[in-house]
Design an enzyme around this catalytic site. Structure first.
Site, short mmCIF file in Angstrom:
data_model
loop_
_atom_site.label_atom_id
_atom_site.label_comp_id
_atom_site.label_asym_id
_atom_site.label_seq_id
_atom_site.Cartn_x
_atom_site.Cartn_y
_atom_site.Cartn_z
N LYS A 1 13.69 -42.80 2.56
CA LYS A 1 12.42 -42.32 3.12
C LYS A 1 12.27 -40.83 2.83
O LYS A 1 13.26 -40.09 2.91
CB LYS A 1 12.40 -42.60 4.63
CG LYS A 1 11.09 -42.28 5.32
CD LYS A 1 11.16 -42.66 6.80
CE LYS A 1 9.89 -42.36 7.55
NZ LYS A 1 9.96 -42.77 8.97
N SER B 1 9.50 -46.79 14.02
CA SER B 1 9.16 -46.72 12.59
C SER B 1 10.12 -47.43 11.64
O SER B 1 9.88 -47.43 10.43
CB SER B 1 9.03 -45.27 12.15
OG SER B 1 7.81 -44.78 12.62
N SER C 1 6.26 -45.68 10.55
CA SER C 1 5.98 -44.77 9.47
C SER C 1 6.83 -45.01 8.22
O SER C 1 6.51 -44.49 7.16
CB SER C 1 6.19 -43.32 9.94
OG SER C 1 7.52 -43.12 10.35
#
Ligand code: GLN
Length: 492
Positions: A79, A178, A154
């Site tokens: 990420k 997330s 997210s």
């Protein structure tokens, strides 16, 4: 043989048995990404040259019979809020468009030491604020199961990439859900470890008392392998916990006889989609037939979790994001006449709407006149939520629930309505507030869209969560019902 559909444990065997080289493997995943990512948008940046170089080194070591790490030659994606030396780290924000990290996050050091190969950085909501990956300044990631829908957020890029076979293992971060929520939306496994178990050093802080890094994988076994490589004390993170090292693979036991399972009634109320509840109840039945003892319980303060989270997370964010001032990191506004202008113009131009909204809410909640009414009150609520869990865990081993109140929603459906977006986190934020652990794994499909089962464990009881998840995975027939995994549905 399509290696891109395989799990870490399958690929590891193939590499060790020399059925495939790491170089070929890395190439195959890049081919897949190059073929699919224009449609899917999982990645913000790729690391092809270095990745292929590293794969060659691993292959050499293998040839020489040298000792190899647990993830030797396995491609992974990260990420874009977890820093990797020499790679861009944008956090999905324009403000950090050209920021290249001078160092590795501790988890990255660990993964590299195990021989994992970093393929690229994945798309995310700006500074991890969001539930759909639509607040990214770069692109909208699509859900591999239906390209008109969001992958969740997210960590939407990471979940979509694993689901669409662009990568077998990706890192996400969770502040309020997330990892689990996008894993649920994309039909993959996502684990939020207990607070303090995985180092946050090198994770760009959103809300430091809630943030944790965790893995997104195709199955529960891979999740255990991933946790083995991530967990461990780190002196660079003052909240890191020094505990005896556990081999999470030992938790992969296909037996849950006598385990006590709690179903909190607040997690099955009228706000949760009926069909999602049906799927979760089906999963519970499978576990019950295997000998789990299931009862209904109450977590009475659940209704206050979301409001408390949306005070505490923005409060911490407003403080953490103060460092992005146009001086120390990333972009600087072109026009300014004073230092103060640099701050104001850089932040006005660099941050997106959702980030600004959070900074404003957080600054307001922390201001001297309102601190007691909002921040302090929310902290008290947080304690009550933690106590609710403590009480249930006195008697029960795990808590089961849906991961999300709705199936993946349409792109654009909620992005202009923050409160409805925040409701996506209804069933996940409490776990972060309490600092405990939880996993989401697929438990079926509603209208061909994946449904997630949430398995919540007490602090440091990752093993119980893995055991329940593993048993469920081994005994349920969901894979047989839908043989295509993720992207294959869309011919990706
Ligand atoms: N969706 C939640 C939020 O927007 C959680 C985000 C996260 O876990 N990073 O704050």
């Amino acid at each position: 043989m399509d290696v891109t559909t395989m799990t870490i444990h399958e690929l590891r065997d193939k590499i060790r048995n020399k059925e495939i080289s790491s170089y070929e493997l890395v190439e195959s995943f890049f081919n897949k990404i190059e073929k699919t990512d224009e449609k899917l948008g999982s990645f913000i940046s790729l690391n092809k040259e270095k990745a292929l170089k590293k794969a060659k080194i691993i292959d050499k070591k293998l040839e020489n019979g040298e000792e190899l790490g647990d993830l030797a030659g396995i491609p992974i994606a990260i990420k874009d809020n977890i820093v990797v030396e020499g790679l861009k780290n944008t956090c999905g924000s324009e403000l950090l468009e050209n920021f290249v990290s001078p160092y590795d996050a501790t988890v990255i050091k660990r993964l590299k030491a195990e021989g994992a190969i970093i393929i690229g950085k994945t798309n995310m909501d700006e500074f991890a604020m969001g539930s759909s990956t639509e607040t990214s300044a770069y692109k909208i990631t699509k859900n591999p199961w239906d390209l008109d829908r969001v992958p969740g957020g997210s960590s939407g890029g990471s979940a979509a990439a694993v689901s669409a076979n662009q990568i077998p293992f990706a890192l996400g971060s969770s502040t309020g859900g997330s990892i689990r929520q996008p894993a649920s939306f994309c039909g993959v496994v996502g684990f939020k470890p207990t607070y303090g178990l995985v180092s946050r050093y090198g994770l760009v802080a959103f809300a430091s008392s809630l943030d944790q890094i965790g893995p997104i994988t195709k199955d529960v076994e891979d999740c255990a392998i991933a946790l083995n490589s991530l967990v461990g004390y780190d002196k660079m993170d003052s909240t890191s916990i020094d505990r005896e090292k556990i081999d999470y693979k030992k938790a992969l036991i296909n037996d849950i006889k006598g385990l006590k399972v709690a179903l909190p009634k607040e997690y099955f109320d009228e706000r949760i989609d009926k069909k999602i509840k049906e799927k979760v109840y089906d999963a519970v039945k499978v576990l019950e037939e295997l000998g789990a003892e299931v009862s209904e319980v109450s977590l009475p303060h659940t209704e206050y979790a979301l409001p408390a989270y949306y005070i505490l997370a923005p409060s911490e964010a407003s403080s953490n994001l103060a460092r992005f001032d146009g001086i120390r990191y990333g972009k600087r506004a072109e026009n300014y006449e004073s230092t103060e202008d640099i701050f104001i113009n850089t932040r006005s131009e660099g941050f997106g709407e959702e980030v600004k909204r959070r900074i404003m809410v957080g600054t307001y909640a922390l201001s001297s006149g309102y601190y007691d009414a909002y921040y302090d009150k929310a902290q008290r609520v947080r304690t009550l939520i933690k106590r609710d869990f403590d009480k249930v865990f006195e008697e029960y081993d795990v808590i089961l629930s849906p991961t999300t109140p709705t199936p993946p929603f349409k792109i654009g459906e909620k992005v202009d309505d923050p409160v409805s977006m925040y409701l996506s986190d209804l069933l996940t934020v409490s776990v972060n507030l309490a600092g405990i652990c939880a996993m989401s794994m697929p438990c079926g499909y509603v209208n061909d869209l994946p449904v997630g089962l949430q398995i919540i464990g007490n602090a440091f009881e990752e093993e119980k969560v893995l055991r329940v998840g593993y048993t469920y995975e081994k005994n349920d027939k969901i894979k047989e019902k839908t043989p295509e995994i993720g992207g294959e549905v869309n011919g990706l």
